[in-house]
Design a protein around this motif. Structure first.
Motif, PDB file in Angstrom:
ATOM      1  N   VAL A   1      17.433 -38.339 -18.712  1.00  0.00           N
ATOM      2  CA  VAL A   1      17.712 -37.560 -17.494  1.00  0.00           C
ATOM      3  C   VAL A   1      17.934 -38.516 -16.324  1.00  0.00           C
ATOM      4  CG1 VAL A   1      16.690 -35.985 -15.800  1.00  0.00           C
ATOM      5  CG2 VAL A   1      16.523 -35.462 -18.232  1.00  0.00           C
ATOM      6  N   PHE A   2      17.094 -39.542 -16.210  1.00  0.00           N
ATOM      7  CA  PHE A   2      17.253 -40.529 -15.143  1.00  0.00           C
ATOM      8  C   PHE A   2      18.601 -41.245 -15.272  1.00  0.00           C
ATOM      9  CE2 PHE A   2      16.536 -44.886 -13.482  1.00  0.00           C
ATOM     10  CZ  PHE A   2      16.397 -44.543 -12.151  1.00  0.00           C
ATOM     11  N   PHE A   3      19.015 -41.553 -16.495  1.00  0.00           N
ATOM     12  CA  PHE A   3      20.312 -42.195 -16.731  1.00  0.00           C
ATOM     13  C   PHE A   3      21.455 -41.320 -16.218  1.00  0.00           C
ATOM     14  CE2 PHE A   3      23.972 -42.618 -19.620  1.00  0.00           C
ATOM     15  CZ  PHE A   3      24.345 -43.920 -19.328  1.00  0.00           C
ATOM     16  N   GLU A   4      21.416 -40.025 -16.514  1.00  0.00           N
ATOM     17  CA  GLU A   4      22.476 -39.116 -16.050  1.00  0.00           C
ATOM     18  C   GLU A   4      22.472 -38.999 -14.529  1.00  0.00           C
ATOM     19  OE1 GLU A   4      24.913 -37.683 -17.757  1.00  0.00           O
ATOM     20  OE2 GLU A   4      24.231 -38.423 -19.694  1.00  0.00           O
ATOM     21  N   LEU A   5      21.301 -38.917 -13.924  1.00  0.00           N
ATOM     22  CA  LEU A   5      21.221 -38.844 -12.461  1.00  0.00           C
ATOM     23  C   LEU A   5      21.705 -40.140 -11.821  1.00  0.00           C
ATOM     24  CD1 LEU A   5      17.808 -36.995 -12.048  1.00  0.00           C
ATOM     25  CD2 LEU A   5      20.083 -36.070 -11.619  1.00  0.00           C
ATOM     26  N   LEU A   6      21.453 -41.257 -12.476  1.00  0.00           N
ATOM     27  CA  LEU A   6      21.918 -42.545 -11.979  1.00  0.00           C
ATOM     28  C   LEU A   6      23.438 -42.622 -11.990  1.00  0.00           C
ATOM     29  CD1 LEU A   6      20.976 -45.343 -11.018  1.00  0.00           C
ATOM     30  CD2 LEU A   6      20.975 -46.046 -13.404  1.00  0.00           C
ATOM     31  N   LYS A   7      24.057 -42.097 -13.035  1.00  0.00           N
ATOM     32  CA  LYS A   7      25.526 -42.077 -13.085  1.00  0.00           C
ATOM     33  C   LYS A   7      26.093 -41.282 -11.921  1.00  0.00           C
ATOM     34  CE  LYS A   7      26.527 -40.426 -17.106  1.00  0.00           C
ATOM     35  NZ  LYS A   7      27.130 -40.048 -18.411  1.00  0.00           N
ATOM     36  N   VAL A   8      25.518 -40.124 -11.644  1.00  0.00           N
ATOM     37  CA  VAL A   8      26.017 -39.286 -10.552  1.00  0.00           C
ATOM     38  C   VAL A   8      25.756 -39.954  -9.200  1.00  0.00           C
ATOM     39  CG1 VAL A   8      25.661 -37.087  -9.367  1.00  0.00           C
ATOM     40  CG2 VAL A   8      25.896 -37.137 -11.838  1.00  0.00           C
ATOM     41  N   SER A   9      24.611 -40.609  -9.053  1.00  0.00           N
ATOM     42  CA  SER A   9      24.316 -41.256  -7.763  1.00  0.00           C
ATOM     43  C   SER A   9      25.294 -42.389  -7.487  1.00  0.00           C
ATOM     44  CB  SER A   9      22.877 -41.759  -7.727  1.00  0.00           C
ATOM     45  OG  SER A   9      22.696 -42.832  -8.631  1.00  0.00           O
ATOM     46  N   ARG A  10      25.731 -43.108  -8.519  1.00  0.00           N
ATOM     47  CA  ARG A  10      26.722 -44.160  -8.304  1.00  0.00           C
ATOM     48  C   ARG A  10      28.050 -43.568  -7.844  1.00  0.00           C
ATOM     49  NH1 ARG A  10      28.227 -47.427 -12.708  1.00  0.00           N
ATOM     50  NH2 ARG A  10      29.342 -48.561 -11.129  1.00  0.00           N
ATOM     51  N   VAL A  11      28.447 -42.454  -8.435  1.00  0.00           N
ATOM     52  CA  VAL A  11      29.689 -41.790  -8.012  1.00  0.00           C
ATOM     53  C   VAL A  11      29.543 -41.295  -6.575  1.00  0.00           C
ATOM     54  CG1 VAL A  11      31.188 -39.801  -8.430  1.00  0.00           C
ATOM     55  CG2 VAL A  11      30.367 -41.160 -10.349  1.00  0.00           C
ATOM     56  N   TRP A  12      28.387 -40.715  -6.257  1.00  0.00           N
ATOM     57  CA  TRP A  12      28.131 -40.192  -4.909  1.00  0.00           C
ATOM     58  C   TRP A  12      28.190 -41.325  -3.875  1.00  0.00           C
ATOM     59  CZ3 TRP A  12      23.948 -40.948  -1.490  1.00  0.00           C
ATOM     60  CH2 TRP A  12      23.939 -40.079  -0.402  1.00  0.00           C
ATOM     61  N   LEU A  13      27.574 -42.463  -4.187  1.00  0.00           N
ATOM     62  CA  LEU A  13      27.620 -43.587  -3.259  1.00  0.00           C
ATOM     63  C   LEU A  13      29.039 -44.114  -3.095  1.00  0.00           C
ATOM     64  CD1 LEU A  13      24.452 -45.722  -4.092  1.00  0.00           C
ATOM     65  CD2 LEU A  13      24.990 -44.559  -1.954  1.00  0.00           C
ATOM     66  N   GLY A  14      29.813 -44.110  -4.169  1.00  0.00           N
ATOM     67  CA  GLY A  14      31.199 -44.563  -4.071  1.00  0.00           C
ATOM     68  C   GLY A  14      32.029 -43.662  -3.185  1.00  0.00           C
ATOM     69  N   HIS A  15      31.832 -42.348  -3.300  1.00  0.00           N
ATOM     70  CA  HIS A  15      32.574 -41.411  -2.451  1.00  0.00           C
ATOM     71  C   HIS A  15      32.102 -41.472  -1.012  1.00  0.00           C
ATOM     72  CE1 HIS A  15      35.150 -39.263  -5.212  1.00  0.00           C
ATOM     73  NE2 HIS A  15      34.177 -39.284  -6.096  1.00  0.00           N
ATOM     74  N   ARG A  16      30.829 -41.716  -0.818  1.00  0.00           N
ATOM     75  CA  ARG A  16      30.272 -41.754   0.541  1.00  0.00           C
ATOM     76  C   ARG A  16      30.789 -42.968   1.311  1.00  0.00           C
ATOM     77  NH1 ARG A  16      24.162 -42.641   2.248  1.00  0.00           N
ATOM     78  NH2 ARG A  16      24.367 -41.995   4.390  1.00  0.00           N
ATOM     79  N   HIS A  17      31.070 -44.042   0.607  1.00  0.00           N
ATOM     80  CA  HIS A  17      31.507 -45.272   1.270  1.00  0.00           C
ATOM     81  C   HIS A  17      32.997 -45.250   1.597  1.00  0.00           C
ATOM     82  CE1 HIS A  17      31.009 -49.396   2.521  1.00  0.00           C
ATOM     83  NE2 HIS A  17      32.035 -49.759   1.779  1.00  0.00           N
TER      84      HIS A  17
END
Length: 167
Positions: free
Chosen positions: A38-54
């Motif tokens: 579950v942490f792995f899947e959330l980590l994947k989404v957080s990386r995408v979120w940070l990329g879009h935020r930047h």
């Protein structure tokens, strides 16, 4: 080591100290593997979120002139937007007209860019390490651990997918 899946309650996972013997240890190990997935899947989404935020945001205005691809489309208040102000120049007088000019985009600072890249790199390394650890857990060929990884991936994606829609 057996190269076929087996449903026993005895397995050694990743390290010598993670030696499971008995149903209680197996339930705890499946729970840990499930949470790691579950942490792995959330980590994947957080990386995408940070990329879009930047990334810089698209301009938040619509041009006051008609679309050249659709010449028959109406442009509301096109005459008002181009009407001269009191000083005689178009788009110069009222506050409502000043919002037609797009704000100047601020370039991201070099330091901010490097910090963002560093954070993205650390998150990527963590994601790769977790992915390989989960792969090695599955390669223990234990049915319960395999089902724990599948259930964790399903649960993690179910929890993380709505966060992708909020970007």
């Amino acid at each position: 080591m057996s190269m076929t899946f087996e449903a026993s309650s005895s397995v050694t996972l990743l390290f010598d100290f993670w030696d499971v013997h008995g149903p209680a240890g197996m339930v705890l190990s499946v729970a840990v593997v499930l949470l790691l997935t579950v942490f792995f899947e959330l980590l994947k989404v957080s990386r995408v979120w940070l990329g879009h935020r930047h990334q810089p945001a698209p301009p938040a205005f619509t041009p006051p002139f008609p679309n050249p691809l659709f010449p028959n489309a109406e442009c509301h208040d096109s005459n008002a937007a181009l009407a001269p102000g009191p000083s005689g120049s178009p788009l110069s007088s009222s506050p409502s007209e000043s919002r037609l000019v797009p704000p100047e985009p601020r370039p991201p600072s070099v330091m901010n860019s490097w910090v963002h890249h560093g954070v993205q790199t650390l998150l990527h390394v963590l994601q790769v390490v977790l992915a390989y650890m989960l792969m090695l857990c599955v390669m223990s060929y234990n049915t319960w651990i395999f089902l724990g990884v599948i259930a964790g991936s399903t649960l993690g994606y179910f929890l993380a997918f709505p966060l992708l829609g909020e970007m």
